[in-house]
Scaffold this motif. Structure first.
Motif, PDB file in Angstrom:
ATOM      1  N   UNK A 142       0.709  -1.166   0.138  1.00 11.48           N
ATOM      2  CA  UNK A 142      -0.067   0.081  -0.190  1.00 11.48           C
ATOM      3  C   UNK A 142       0.745   1.225  -0.075  1.00 11.48           C
ATOM      4  N   UNK A 143       2.262   1.144  -0.022  1.00  9.39           N
ATOM      5  CA  UNK A 143       2.929   2.209   0.142  1.00  9.39           C
ATOM      6  C   UNK A 143       2.706   3.061   1.539  1.00  9.39           C
ATOM      7  N   UNK A 144       2.436   2.432   2.530  1.00 16.26           N
ATOM      8  CA  UNK A 144       1.924   3.159   3.890  1.00 16.26           C
ATOM      9  C   UNK A 144       3.268   3.213   4.860  1.00 16.26           C
ATOM     10  N   UNK A 145       3.949   4.372   4.513  1.00 17.32           N
ATOM     11  CA  UNK A 145       5.113   4.302   5.310  1.00 17.32           C
ATOM     12  C   UNK A 145       4.882   4.544   7.015  1.00 17.32           C
ATOM     13  N   UNK A 146       4.047   5.226   7.242  1.00 17.89           N
ATOM     14  CA  UNK A 146       3.597   5.284   8.754  1.00 17.89           C
ATOM     15  C   UNK A 146       3.163   4.051   9.403  1.00 17.89           C
ATOM     16  N   UNK A 147       2.497   3.223   8.668  1.00 17.84           N
ATOM     17  CA  UNK A 147       2.169   1.892   9.125  1.00 17.84           C
ATOM     18  C   UNK A 147       3.467   0.889   9.232  1.00 17.84           C
ATOM     19  N   UNK A 148       4.240   1.133   8.324  1.00 20.19           N
ATOM     20  CA  UNK A 148       5.591   0.291   8.281  1.00 20.19           C
ATOM     21  C   UNK A 148       6.384   0.848   9.398  1.00 20.19           C
ATOM     22  N   UNK A 149       6.431   1.992   9.717  1.00 15.59           N
ATOM     23  CA  UNK A 149       7.196   2.434  11.093  1.00 15.59           C
ATOM     24  C   UNK A 149       6.633   1.854  12.310  1.00 15.59           C
ATOM     25  N   UNK A 150       5.472   1.866  12.253  1.00 19.78           N
ATOM     26  CA  UNK A 150       4.598   1.255  13.479  1.00 19.78           C
ATOM     27  C   UNK A 150       4.878  -0.180  13.557  1.00 19.78           C
ATOM     28  N   UNK A 151       4.829  -0.890  12.629  1.00 24.47           N
ATOM     29  CA  UNK A 151       5.180  -2.304  12.774  1.00 24.47           C
ATOM     30  C   UNK A 151       6.787  -2.667  12.911  1.00 24.47           C
ATOM     31  N   UNK A 152       7.352  -1.815  12.589  1.00 28.78           N
ATOM     32  CA  UNK A 152       8.974  -2.097  12.829  1.00 28.78           C
ATOM     33  C   UNK A 152       9.002  -1.821  14.364  1.00 28.78           C
ATOM     34  N   UNK A 192      13.796  -0.254   9.605  1.00 30.29           N
ATOM     35  CA  UNK A 192      13.312   0.801  10.211  1.00 30.29           C
ATOM     36  C   UNK A 192      13.985   2.073   9.839  1.00 30.29           C
ATOM     37  N   UNK A 193      15.277   2.306   9.627  1.00 25.82           N
ATOM     38  CA  UNK A 193      15.907   3.401   9.325  1.00 25.82           C
ATOM     39  C   UNK A 193      15.525   3.826   8.046  1.00 25.82           C
ATOM     40  N   UNK A 194      15.461   2.853   7.064  1.00 29.09           N
ATOM     41  CA  UNK A 194      14.912   3.210   5.611  1.00 29.09           C
ATOM     42  C   UNK A 194      13.825   3.744   5.748  1.00 29.09           C
ATOM     43  N   UNK A 195      12.517   3.280   6.359  1.00 27.11           N
ATOM     44  CA  UNK A 195      11.371   3.835   6.411  1.00 27.11           C
ATOM     45  C   UNK A 195      11.376   5.373   6.764  1.00 27.11           C
ATOM     46  N   UNK A 196      12.063   5.633   7.894  1.00 24.13           N
ATOM     47  CA  UNK A 196      12.128   6.968   8.371  1.00 24.13           C
ATOM     48  C   UNK A 196      13.101   7.849   7.372  1.00 24.13           C
ATOM     49  N   UNK A 197      13.884   7.235   6.562  1.00 26.34           N
ATOM     50  CA  UNK A 197      14.539   8.021   5.843  1.00 26.34           C
ATOM     51  C   UNK A 197      13.830   8.418   4.505  1.00 26.34           C
ATOM     52  N   UNK A 198      12.862   7.308   4.165  1.00 26.81           N
ATOM     53  CA  UNK A 198      11.926   7.573   3.008  1.00 26.81           C
ATOM     54  C   UNK A 198      10.948   8.647   3.346  1.00 26.81           C
ATOM     55  N   UNK A 199      11.017   8.898   5.009  1.00 26.11           N
ATOM     56  CA  UNK A 199       9.748   9.943   5.100  1.00 26.11           C
ATOM     57  C   UNK A 199      10.505  11.154   5.581  1.00 26.11           C
ATOM     58  N   UNK A 200      11.744  11.258   5.237  1.00 26.60           N
ATOM     59  CA  UNK A 200      12.365  12.553   5.444  1.00 26.60           C
ATOM     60  C   UNK A 200      12.640  12.681   6.871  1.00 26.60           C
ATOM     61  N   UNK A 201      12.566  11.679   7.711  1.00 26.66           N
ATOM     62  CA  UNK A 201      12.992  11.997   9.318  1.00 26.66           C
ATOM     63  C   UNK A 201      14.395  11.671   9.556  1.00 26.66           C
ATOM     64  N   UNK A 220      16.709  12.606  11.896  1.00 25.28           N
ATOM     65  CA  UNK A 220      17.143  12.336  13.080  1.00 25.28           C
ATOM     66  C   UNK A 220      16.949  10.890  13.429  1.00 25.28           C
ATOM     67  N   UNK A 221      15.481  10.489  13.270  1.00 21.15           N
ATOM     68  CA  UNK A 221      15.149   9.062  13.666  1.00 21.15           C
ATOM     69  C   UNK A 221      15.846   8.181  12.679  1.00 21.15           C
ATOM     70  N   UNK A 277      21.959  13.478   4.097  1.00 22.00           N
ATOM     71  CA  UNK A 277      20.833  14.479   4.383  1.00 22.00           C
ATOM     72  C   UNK A 277      20.896  15.260   5.518  1.00 22.00           C
ATOM     73  N   UNK A 278      21.747  14.935   6.531  1.00 25.28           N
ATOM     74  CA  UNK A 278      22.183  15.737   7.671  1.00 25.28           C
ATOM     75  C   UNK A 278      23.087  16.674   7.461  1.00 25.28           C
ATOM     76  N   UNK A 279      23.444  16.891   6.141  1.00 24.02           N
ATOM     77  CA  UNK A 279      24.764  17.713   5.731  1.00 24.02           C
ATOM     78  C   UNK A 279      25.910  17.453   6.159  1.00 24.02           C
TER      79      UNK A 279
END
Length: 446
Positions: free
Chosen positions: A20-30, A47-56, A58-59, A87-89
């Motif tokens: 479904x491409x649901x990154x929020x749900x993926x993060x929750x399940x991880x 888990x890091x990949x999901x947050x990276x795809x979301x642009x987060x 720090x996480x 991404x954190x420069x």
């Protein structure tokens, strides 16, 4: 002894979330899975990949660092950490993380990632030499098979070669092509004859835009790319990707070559006698482009689209702020993202015609006093033709734009406006609007 793997329920839910491409749900399940198996480094990488795809940023940094500590020989953990640091420069730290990944298992993809960080550190010679490793990637689809010359072109001349013919083809997107077209000028001036194969939308721009070279332009033939590359009628001295020219010729970023000798003004390397400066007027005429290519069917490209494009609130603040200062607004946005302007569309007095190729777009742009654009091909077009443009950059900008600078090393006619923190467009828009009156007063006096 506790379980080291996730439950079957977690796996089933994740499969559906990925589909479904649901990154929020993926993060929750991880998070649920990591609560069961906190020592599983693969879960931390995912888990890091999901947050990276979301642009987060720090996480994702926390997750990748945890994965690296759990499994120091995990290539994907170090690669993910490098991407998050970039991404954190933190380019030097990112390059160090990639070096650890490459020491474990080097690959063309990792070499390419390292080359982009070297560009951001202005180590151009190292960057372009390493970037050539991309050509060995088994999944890289090139228009032609490269045939490099026996010696670098910087050390060769047409007189010493078996033939003066070169075949050069485009690679990657419009922005990269526009950026690297500059290396055609020294090639042609040295006497090489170049068959250039480009996307059809760029052909007329390059033919017309290189005519200023006079007799040297007669040595350039520009062909539209076909679905499949036709056979070559004769054996050239080399067959090269356009992106390989900086390595072959050196001199990056090659900007000073295109300045006016009298005034030091950036003239660009695509020029046309009909592209005249805009006439004097009382208020500025400003073109705007606010979205960076809608590509939501791929998770990585969707991430780039979200990061680079202006959300509706920021776009509304920009349009209203420009209109309140008396600017005449012209939309340069094409495709479905035109609708992103929503209720503020009525503030736009003119729109670029749908289906405009790059030559028509360049002519329209040169009639403007200023272009304000996100990081997309429009920024490169403005730089290539010497048009003044203000480029809105996300916090995690591409390394080609370097860090902490308001001027571009590649395009002196551009001014760069950077997010101070991830996802924060409001302070960028506020600073830009505050600077506009002073800029316009200076333009009217010059």
């Amino acid at each position: 002894m506790g379980s080291t793997g996730p439950s079957h329920d977690w796996r089933f839910g994740l499969t559906q979330a990925v589909a479904d491409g649901d990154l929020n749900l993926q993060a929750k399940l991880y998070r649920q899975a990591l609560a069961e198996a906190p020592g599983n480094h693969r879960l931390w990488v995912n888990y890091g990949d999901v947050h990276w795809l979301q642009g987060n940023v720090a996480e994702s940094l926390v997750a990748f660092r945890r994965a690296c500590s759990l499994s120091p020989d995990a290539v994907l953990a170090w690669r993910g950490l490098a991407h998050a640091l970039r991404d954190g420069r933190q380019y030097r730290a990112a390059l160090e993380a990639l070096s650890k990944a490459r020491a474990l298992q080097d690959s063309p993809l990792l070499a390419w990632s390292a080359s982009q960080l070297l560009l951001g550190l202005e180590r151009y010679g190292e960057a372009y030499a390493l970037a050539e490793r991309r050509l060995n990637h088994p999944e890289l689809e090139l228009y032609r098979t490269p045939q490099p010359p026996p010696v670098l072109l910087r050390d060769a001349s047409p007189a010493s070669a078996s033939t003066s013919e070169l075949v050069v083809f485009s690679e990657q997107g419009f922005g990269d092509t526009l950026q690297y077209l500059r290396w055609l000028v020294p090639l042609l001036n040295r006497g090489w004859r170049v068959q250039l194969e480009l996307e059809p939308a760029l052909v007329s721009l390059v033919v017309e835009g290189m005519a200023w070279l006079g007799s040297a332009a007669d040595r350039l033939q520009v062909w539209p790319r076909q679905p499949a590359a036709p056979p070559l009628t004769q054996q050239p001295a080399a067959v090269l990707s356009l992106l390989s020219l900086p390595y072959q010729l050196g001199g990056a970023p090659a900007a000073d070559f295109f300045r006016s000798q009298r005034q030091g003004q950036w003239l660009g390397y695509l020029r046309h006698q009909l592209w005249m400066p805009p006439p004097p007027r009382s208020q500025p005429r400003i073109g705007l482009l606010w979205a960076s290519g809608r590509k939501e069917d791929d998770a990585f490209l969707a991430r780039e689209y979200r990061q680079r494009s202006l959300p509706a609130e920021a776009l509304g603040a920009l349009l209203l702020g420009l209109q309140s200062q008396g600017a005449e607004l012209v939309s340069l946005q094409l495709g479905p993202d035109r609708q992103r302007a929503g209720p503020w569309q009525q503030l736009v007095s003119e729109q670029l015609a749908e289906g405009s190729d790059f030559l028509a777009t360049a002519a329209a742009v040169r009639r403007l006093d200023l272009v304000i654009t996100v990081d997309t091909a429009m920024a490169h077009l403005c730089g290539a033709i010497g048009q003044q443009a203000w480029v809105l950059l996300p916090f995690a900008a591409d390394p080609r734009w370097l860090r902490g600078r308001s001027q571009s090393a590649w395009y002196p006619s551009l001014r760069l406006w950077r997010q101070p923190e991830p996802h924060q467009w409001k302070p960028v828009i506020e600073k830009l609007l505050a600077a506009l009156p002073g800029w316009w007063q200076q333009q009217r006096l010059s």
